[in-house]
Enzyme design. Structure first.
Site, PDB file in Angstrom:
ATOM      1  N   HIS A 179       0.817  -1.162   0.233  1.00  0.00           N
ATOM      2  CA  HIS A 179      -0.060  -0.022   0.032  1.00  0.00           C
ATOM      3  C   HIS A 179       0.711   1.288   0.099  1.00  0.00           C
ATOM      4  O   HIS A 179       0.633   2.076  -0.795  1.00  0.00           O
ATOM      5  CB  HIS A 179      -0.904  -0.177   1.228  1.00  0.00           C
ATOM      6  CG  HIS A 179      -1.734  -1.339   1.401  1.00  0.00           C
ATOM      7  ND1 HIS A 179      -2.699  -1.581   0.138  1.00  0.00           N
ATOM      8  CD2 HIS A 179      -2.123  -2.155   2.183  1.00  0.00           C
ATOM      9  CE1 HIS A 179      -3.228  -2.451   0.556  1.00  0.00           C
ATOM     10  NE2 HIS A 179      -2.996  -3.108   1.795  1.00  0.00           N
TER      11      HIS A 179
ATOM     12  N   CYS B 203      -7.058  -6.822   3.640  1.00  0.00           N
ATOM     13  CA  CYS B 203      -8.378  -6.674   4.226  1.00  0.00           C
ATOM     14  C   CYS B 203      -9.471  -7.515   3.472  1.00  0.00           C
ATOM     15  O   CYS B 203     -10.641  -7.775   3.960  1.00  0.00           O
ATOM     16  CB  CYS B 203      -8.814  -5.227   4.459  1.00  0.00           C
ATOM     17  SG  CYS B 203      -8.792  -4.390   2.905  1.00  0.00           S
TER      18      CYS B 203
ATOM     19  N   SER C 203       4.688  -4.700   7.428  1.00  0.00           N
ATOM     20  CA  SER C 203       4.645  -5.414   8.604  1.00  0.00           C
ATOM     21  C   SER C 203       4.566  -7.183   8.419  1.00  0.00           C
ATOM     22  O   SER C 203       4.413  -7.505   7.064  1.00  0.00           O
ATOM     23  CB  SER C 203       3.546  -5.052   9.568  1.00  0.00           C
ATOM     24  OG  SER C 203       2.283  -5.577   8.735  1.00  0.00           O
TER      25      SER C 203
ATOM     26  N   TYR D  39     -10.747  -2.530  19.537  1.00  0.00           N
ATOM     27  CA  TYR D  39     -11.681  -1.458  18.950  1.00  0.00           C
ATOM     28  C   TYR D  39     -12.984  -1.025  19.256  1.00  0.00           C
ATOM     29  O   TYR D  39     -13.559  -0.018  19.085  1.00  0.00           O
ATOM     30  CB  TYR D  39     -11.916  -2.049  17.278  1.00  0.00           C
ATOM     31  CG  TYR D  39     -10.683  -2.579  16.589  1.00  0.00           C
ATOM     32  CD1 TYR D  39      -9.847  -1.638  15.896  1.00  0.00           C
ATOM     33  CD2 TYR D  39     -10.376  -3.962  16.600  1.00  0.00           C
ATOM     34  CE1 TYR D  39      -8.713  -2.040  15.273  1.00  0.00           C
ATOM     35  CE2 TYR D  39      -9.115  -4.423  16.122  1.00  0.00           C
ATOM     36  CZ  TYR D  39      -8.233  -3.661  15.273  1.00  0.00           C
ATOM     37  OH  TYR D  39      -7.310  -4.068  14.707  1.00  0.00           O
TER      38      TYR D  39
ATOM     39  N   ILE E  11      16.403   9.276   3.897  1.00  0.00           N
ATOM     40  CA  ILE E  11      15.379   8.233   4.034  1.00  0.00           C
ATOM     41  C   ILE E  11      13.998   8.592   4.519  1.00  0.00           C
ATOM     42  O   ILE E  11      13.887   8.916   5.868  1.00  0.00           O
ATOM     43  CB  ILE E  11      15.842   7.034   5.100  1.00  0.00           C
ATOM     44  CG1 ILE E  11      17.475   6.684   4.819  1.00  0.00           C
ATOM     45  CG2 ILE E  11      14.900   5.759   5.086  1.00  0.00           C
ATOM     46  CD1 ILE E  11      18.065   5.486   5.910  1.00  0.00           C
TER      47      ILE E  11
ATOM     48  N   LEU F   5      -2.438  -0.005   9.489  1.00  0.00           N
ATOM     49  CA  LEU F   5      -3.773  -0.153   8.746  1.00  0.00           C
ATOM     50  C   LEU F   5      -3.346   0.532   7.338  1.00  0.00           C
ATOM     51  O   LEU F   5      -2.716   1.303   7.120  1.00  0.00           O
ATOM     52  CB  LEU F   5      -4.712   0.754   9.472  1.00  0.00           C
ATOM     53  CG  LEU F   5      -5.499   0.334  10.714  1.00  0.00           C
ATOM     54  CD1 LEU F   5      -6.199   1.333  11.418  1.00  0.00           C
ATOM     55  CD2 LEU F   5      -6.418  -0.638  10.340  1.00  0.00           C
ATOM     56  N   ALA F   6      -4.391  -0.371   6.345  1.00  0.00           N
ATOM     57  CA  ALA F   6      -4.031   0.322   4.958  1.00  0.00           C
ATOM     58  C   ALA F   6      -4.401   1.642   4.753  1.00  0.00           C
ATOM     59  O   ALA F   6      -3.652   2.469   4.040  1.00  0.00           O
ATOM     60  CB  ALA F   6      -4.826  -0.723   4.026  1.00  0.00           C
ATOM     61  N   THR F   7      -5.308   2.072   5.612  1.00  0.00           N
ATOM     62  CA  THR F   7      -5.675   3.532   5.418  1.00  0.00           C
ATOM     63  C   THR F   7      -4.471   4.504   5.700  1.00  0.00           C
ATOM     64  O   THR F   7      -4.009   5.410   5.005  1.00  0.00           O
ATOM     65  CB  THR F   7      -6.969   3.850   6.324  1.00  0.00           C
ATOM     66  OG1 THR F   7      -6.689   3.565   7.514  1.00  0.00           O
ATOM     67  CG2 THR F   7      -8.137   3.203   5.761  1.00  0.00           C
TER      68      THR F   7
END
Length: 451
Positions: A10, A42, A113, A186, A276, A298-300
């Site tokens: 991503h 996801c 990750s 969550y 970097i 998280l991808a977001t």
């Protein structure tokens, strides 16, 4: 400007696209260990459960697309070492075994990750699988076809979604988690208790507040059971979903990191080494509810941080706005949204909070149908600043989690949300939107406490 990008899921994909879009003269070389880019992990549970028939839809870019934009794409290449003093990376071609070096002006670390693999007795038994990338998703599908009893270890989003997928397909499913509630990071107990009851009604065995002591295997080395201090659960297949750790060994002792290895970046995605940049699951994020750093893969977060790498690769231009770790989940007909701190997590971050829980219909009772909405607002004691919220309904109210996310990011108070202007139309909501009603309950709670 010569840019080397290490890792291309991503954050890497977003970085490459933005760099080449805004700096078409840049030389961008991408090194990725896998044979694909931009896989939406996801969507694994949807793929496993057969909702997504064509896995091609789980990729939103490709090596060919990035190459057409001008990137030099090197798939199945592993970066083995980084000499940041001389600005050189050492790379191995995994197909040929050839090793070579490449220099850089700017290095982009988007290495992501990897699933945590706990050192449990029997962990190397056959049919104990991880759930992260496309190849692992295919392995899960393959092995689950003949498996009747499946044990999922880990009750986060991925674990719970796999539980649903396998329960829907008629498997005997057991969920093992060391915490006393599912989705503990969550949601608070008002929500998880409803979901846990629903899972049990559907035949799922919940082995909560239990840690795995041993994976039991037969003579051929295949797993047969998962042993905890409470009992032993039969298994033909085990899937580990116990969390993720940042993939950052290449930069160990070379840039500033959190104790868990997450790379610390500034608001322009720069590491402590000015040449970097880093983004995505390999990094710590600025967590707006607390104002500090946190590790929230998280991808977001990844796509936003990756895009900002591209924006800032030449000079600091656009600041990172931070994150609330906003997320959504669809589980057995429940639409669930969450953002920021929960009442349970707040003490771990050193934030004193109060909360309110409200249940109301999303639209007027005179309409032909309506649905109950359960909501929770978490706010800071003393300032009334909104720091988190949760919402759940059989009606799709998940976009309201995005509204609450904006409240947290902009440091809005319960009074701000209580009286903010939302439209009213009977098809969609009430004269007071349910989020207004939720915040008004918090205001009333504070009024009574002040007496």
């Amino acid at each position: 400007m010569k840019v080397v990008v290490v890792g291309c899921t991503h954050a890497g994909t977003a970085a490459v696209k933005t760099i080449l879009n805004e700096h078409p003269d840049a030389s961008v070389s991408v090194y990725e260990r896998n044979d694909n880019v931009s896989f939406l992990s996801c969507g694994i549970a949807l793929y496993v459960g057969g909702v997504v028939k064509d896995p091609a839809g789980l990729f939103y870019s490709s090596p060919e697309e990035l190459a057409s934009m001008g990137a030099k794409i090197n798939m199945e290449h592993n970066v083995k070492n980084i000499d940041n003093e001389n600005k050189v990376v050492v790379i191995e071609n995994l197909k040929t075994g050839e090793t070579f070096e490449e220099s850089y002006d700017k290095l982009v670390m988007t290495t992501g990750s990897w699933p945590i693999i706990p050192p449990i007795d029997g962990i190397n038994s056959e049919n104990i699988l991880l759930c992260k990338n496309y190849n692992q998703a295919n392995e899960i599908i393959k092995e689950s076809k003949n498996a009747k009893k499946i044990v999922i270890v880990g009750g986060g989003y991925i674990g719970i979604e796999l539980v649903e997928a396998f329960a829907e397909s008629g498997k005997q499913v057991t969920l093992v988690d060391g915490l006393d509630r599912i989705l503990n990071k969550y949601l608070d107990a008002e929500f998880t208790s409803v979901l846990e009851h629903d899972l049990q009604e559907r035949g799922v065995t919940l082995a909560l507040n239990q840690t795995v002591e041993k994976f039991v295997a037969n003579e051929s080395g295949a797993v047969t059971a998962v042993k905890t201090p409470v009992g032993e659960y039969e298994a033909d297949l085990v899937i580990l979903c116990v969390g993720f750790k940042p993939n950052t060994d290449l930069l160990k002792d070379k840039v500033e990191m959190l104790p868990n290895g997450a790379i610390v970046v500034d608001e322009y995605m720069r590491t402590s080494d000015e040449a970097i940049f880093a983004a995505g699951d390999s990094c710590a994020v600025h967590y707006n509810p607390t104002g500090g750093s946190a590790y929230i893969p998280l991808a977001t977060n990844a796509v936003r941080m990756g895009a900002l790498v591209g924006k800032n690769i030449v000079s600091p231009t656009v600041k990172y706005r931070g994150t609330q770790a906003t997320s959504g989940l669809y589980l057995f007909g429940f639409n669930i949204g969450s953002t920021g701190l929960t009442e349970n997590s707040a003490p771990h971050f050193g934030v004193e909070v109060r909360s309110v829980v409200v249940e109301d219909n999303y639209r007027p009772e005179f309409m032909p149908t309506t649905e109950k909405v359960t909501m929770k607002l978490v706010y800071e004691v003393g300032t009334n600043r909104i720091v988190g919220g949760q919402i759940m309904s059989k009606y799709d109210v998940t976009q309201s989690a995005n509204t609450l996310s904006l409240c947290v990011q902009n440091k809005m108070t319960i009074e701000d949300l209580a009286y903010v202007d939302f439209f009213f139309q009977p098809h969609f909501d009430r004269p007071w939107n349910y989020l207004n009603i939720l915040a008004q309950a918090a205001v009333e709670q504070e009024r009574k406490l002040a007496k």
